[in-house]
Design an enzyme around this catalytic site. Structure first.
Site, PDB file in Angstrom:
ATOM      1  N   THR A 224       0.895  -1.172   0.000  1.00 13.30           N
ATOM      2  CA  THR A 224       0.000   0.000   0.000  1.00 13.30           C
ATOM      3  C   THR A 224       0.924   1.210   0.000  1.00 13.30           C
ATOM      4  O   THR A 224       2.078   1.078   0.367  1.00 13.30           O
ATOM      5  CB  THR A 224      -0.812   0.006   1.337  1.00 13.30           C
ATOM      6  N   ASP A 255      -8.206  -1.862   5.110  1.00 11.76           N
ATOM      7  CA  ASP A 255      -8.213  -0.704   6.001  1.00 11.76           C
ATOM      8  C   ASP A 255      -8.027   0.622   5.264  1.00 11.76           C
ATOM      9  O   ASP A 255      -8.457   1.675   5.743  1.00 11.76           O
ATOM     10  CB  ASP A 255      -7.098  -0.843   7.049  1.00 11.76           C
TER      11      ASP A 255
HETATM   12  N1  GLY Z   1      -3.399  -2.448   4.126  1.00 14.17           N
HETATM   13  C1  GLY Z   1      -3.895  -2.781   2.861  1.00 14.17           C
HETATM   14  C2  GLY Z   1      -4.931  -3.807   2.885  1.00 14.17           C
HETATM   15  O1  GLY Z   1      -4.962  -4.628   3.784  1.00 14.17           O
HETATM   16  O2  GLY Z   1      -5.754  -3.834   1.984  1.00 14.17           O
END
Ligand code: GLY
Length: 373
Positions: A224, A255
């Site tokens: 991410t 998230d």
């Molecule tokens: N932190 C990125 C996801 O879990 O989609």
């Protein structure tokens, strides 16, 4: 790869399709920020991001200067015309993460992101703007290369905070964002190899390892990009954008687009974000917890560490512990209103990206960590 110059950035701002037609002009001067007394002492502007926010110093054999998210955002923050716009800070943040969204070699974000189990790239993103405490987000968005920009349009041009799925796609198209095929050839090969190996009882035959490129065999991502920025007025904004967990169930939302989980920004305190296993960030309200810890007086790094400890403790109950350690990776990033910043990762060895006005150049700094490898 799309290159973002000041000129193309400003043209992009001007050419927001239907936005320009249907919305009142948003170029009024920004109101004086709350907490300006704090801001005057701040060593602003400053940008921090996850490690993929900086690509390393230019190499002599590079055909063109290497763009990075933190340097792009910082340069735009220093541009008087950008800074004068009400949402100039947010535009700079969105342009910064857009560098990584446009990079087909980053398999955790935007173009070239690894797809879901059906081979479809579904993107999540959110932005938050401190001066007005607004947020915008999109989730499970297909065929739009820059979800953080779509999230910014949600923030600026709607009364909503989160739009998902086909509705998010139509929303982005309404603002003139182009339809894009996001599954690159390399990402398709990675997904196919995963599918061929996923189940020994199905009819897909697994190719011998020697017939599969090393880069394709390593093809998993929980990556991410998170980016937080502080401008010369002491205002804060943040963005988090991702293709999410590789090979996820179609429609899974992580998230990143959830305010309080993948990012949070309180203009009186600071901004924070997360990368790594989203499910753990969601159930612990990760980014909110980091900002809340800074509000209680913790240093940014310590706020990240305290939140990681909480996540790790809860992970025991969730059965996500192996050999005395959590079975997943996770990192938090924190930027305080006075310019102090820090990051911490679940495991030793992580880095994060920083660019400040002193040099205008990006760098990596080591993350603090909770567990040795
Ligand atoms: N932190 C990125 C996801 O879990 O989609």
């Amino acid at each position: 790869m799309t290159r973002m110059t000041r000129r193309s950035f400003l043209e992009g701002v001007a050419a927001t399709g239907a936005a320009a037609l249907t919305q009142p002009a948003c170029a009024a001067s920004r109101p004086a920020p709350a907490g300006a007394a704090v801001a005057r002492r701040a060593p602003a502007p400053l940008v921090i991001a996850s490690a993929n926010g900086w690509r390393g110093a230019a190499r002599p054999d590079d055909p063109a200067p290497r763009q990075s998210a933190v340097e792009t955002a910082l340069a735009l923050l220093g541009d008087a015309e950008v800074a004068a716009g009400k949402y100039g800070l947010l535009e700079a943040v969105v342009a910064g993460v857009g560098v990584v969204e446009d990079d087909p070699e980053d398999h955790s974000v935007g173009l070239g992101g690894l797809p879901n189990e059906e081979g479809v790239v579904q993107l999540d993103a959110a932005v938050m703007f401190g001066p007005t405490h607004q947020a915008g987000a999109v989730a499970a968005l297909e065929n739009i290369q820059n979800p953080a920009r779509a999230a910014m349009y949600v923030l600026r041009y709607t009364d909503h905070a989160l739009i998902v799925g086909p509705g998010a796609y139509r929303f982005a198209r309404a603002f003139g964002m182009p339809h894009a095929e996001l599954l690159t050839e390399e990402a398709r090969k990675m997904w196919l190899y995963w599918k061929q190996r996923a189940n020994e009882r199905d009819d897909w035959l697994t190719p011998p390892d020697e017939q599969v490129e090393e880069s394709v065999r390593r093809a998993y991502s929980g990556g991410t990009i998170h980016l937080s920025a502080l401008d010369a007025q002491g205002d804060l904004a943040a963005a988090t954008t991702t293709s999410g967990l590789s090979y996820k169930i179609s429609g899974r939302v992580g998230d990143s687009p959830l305010v309080g989980a993948g990012l949070f920004c309180d203009n009186d305190v600071g901004a924070a974000g997360a990368t790594g296993r989203g499910e753990e960030v969601i159930v612990n309200c990760g980014a909110y917890a980091v900002v809340a810890a800074m509000r209680r007086g913790l240093e940014p790094k310590d706020a990240c560490l305290e939140t990681l400890k909480e996540v790790a403790e809860k992970a025991r109950r969730r059965g996500l512990f192996q050999d005395g350690k959590p079975s997943f990776g996770l990192s938090f990033y924190a930027l305080r209103k006075d310019g102090a910043y820090g990051s911490a990762a679940m495991f030793e060895g992580g880095t994060f990206a920083v660019a400040d006005a002193a040099t205008g150049a990006g760098r990596h700094e080591p993350c603090a960590w909770l567990y040795d490898r």
